[in-house]
Enzyme design. Sequence first.
Site, short mmCIF file in Angstrom:
data_model
loop_
_atom_site.label_atom_id
_atom_site.label_comp_id
_atom_site.label_asym_id
_atom_site.label_seq_id
_atom_site.Cartn_x
_atom_site.Cartn_y
_atom_site.Cartn_z
N CYS A 102 0.42 -1.17 0.09
CA CYS A 102 -0.26 0.05 -0.25
C CYS A 102 1.16 1.00 -0.11
CB CYS A 102 -1.27 -0.46 1.06
SG CYS A 102 -1.59 -1.52 1.56
N ASP A 130 -8.45 -3.30 -6.30
CA ASP A 130 -8.69 -2.23 -5.58
C ASP A 130 -8.38 -0.74 -6.43
OD1 ASP A 130 -6.37 -0.38 -4.08
OD2 ASP A 130 -4.67 -1.89 -4.99
N HIS A 139 -8.35 -4.08 -1.21
CA HIS A 139 -6.72 -2.71 -1.39
C HIS A 139 -6.49 -3.87 0.10
CE1 HIS A 139 -4.19 0.22 -1.17
NE2 HIS A 139 -4.79 0.86 0.59
#
Length: 269
Positions: free
Chosen positions: A155, A202, A234
């Site tokens: 991330c 995502d 995500h």
Amino acid sequence: MPSMIRLCAISVAACAGVLAAASCPGSVSHDGQPAGVFKNVTGIQVYHAYPPSQSGSNIEIITENAILFITDIYGVPLLQNRLLADSLARANYTVIMPDLFRGDAVPVSSPEGPALNLTEWRARHPEHEIDGIIDTIVDYIYDLGVRRLGGVGYCFGGKYVPRFMAINRGIDVGFIAHPSNLLSSEIEAIVGPISIAAGELDGGFNSTLRRNAEDILQKMNSTYQTNLYSGAPHGFAVRVDLNNSRQKYAKEASFQQAVTWFDTWLRRG
Ligand SMILES: *[C@@H]1O[C@H](CO)[C@@H](O)[C@H](O)[C@H]1NC(C)=O
Ligand SMILES: *[C@@H]1O[C@H](CO)[C@@H](O)[C@H](O)[C@H]1NC(C)=O
Ligand SMILES: *[C@@H]1O[C@H](CO)[C@@H](O)[C@H](O)[C@H]1NC(C)=O
Ligand SMILES: *[C@@H]1O[C@H](CO)[C@@H](O)[C@H](O)[C@H]1NC(C)=O
Ligand SMILES: *[C@@H]1O[C@H](CO)[C@@H](O)[C@H](O)[C@H]1NC(C)=O
Ligand SMILES: *[C@@H]1O[C@H](CO)[C@@H](O)[C@H](O)[C@H]1NC(C)=O
């Protein structure tokens, strides 16, 4: 190739079913106690996870290769991040994971609730500050005697691994999963081999951005890989619903993706 993948999956399943997770060198731990240690590096708390042969040692070990772990916004307090670092260590890598947020990681219990304003949180941790912390840790790792450095980024960290794969920034080989705010210019500056794990669900690294990354890497003739995982949201390489078989697969397979990448391009590269 398919037979190799099958063999691998079977041995991991057998291993997870029969033995303690600690005996499975190729698999990712979903629970358990973290095995690494925190050390104070010029005021930055840094989690260190050592390969099995080196655990329990107080001596700073010099290894040929190491992996720098650049976390998501939940940082070093998140159990799953420490277990991921431990899992990479079980695959025979020394893993170094700094607290990028100086004790101010986003608490996992209230990611976007009223208790925390993420806009304000981001303003407290600007890019130049994060770059500075990573620079310090990269220097620290090379001062230990490491010769080649891998980087994993999840991330938030998925932006910084490419940044530090630019020429002379320190990371030689990278793996990133569901990167946030990754710019074309950062991809264009990548020098070494890069592997990317992307999730179908995502929105942050969606199909447009993934294809753009692929186009850039292909045009540069980079050594690269992108894997797209169906049903993966995500954050899937770190935190998943283990009751959801697509998500569980995505986490486990993306971990294998990282290990295979480093075994090929970091160790032998
Ligand atoms: C960490 O080390 C720095 C100096 O390198 C020192 O100033 C600081 O007090 C230490 N912090 C802790 C929690 O030990
Ligand atoms: C682990 O890595 C070290 C070097 O970093 C190597 O000497 C050792 O043989 C490796 N062990 C295994 C089981 O691959
Ligand atoms: C979050 O902080 C920003 C900047 O201080 C402010 O503009 C915004 O209104 C805040 N959002 C919420 C939901 O409080
Ligand atoms: C992906 O995100 C980018 C940037 O936010 C946006 O321009 C693009 O339209 C999105 N693509 C899809 C397929 O949603
Ligand atoms: C791409 O890179 C490979 C590996 O370094 C090399 O063998 C090949 O010639 C390159 N292709 C082009 C078109 O430059
Ligand atoms: C997963 O399923 C088990 C058994 O059905 C259940 O006990 C557990 O609460 C579930 N966990 C989640 C996160 O839904």
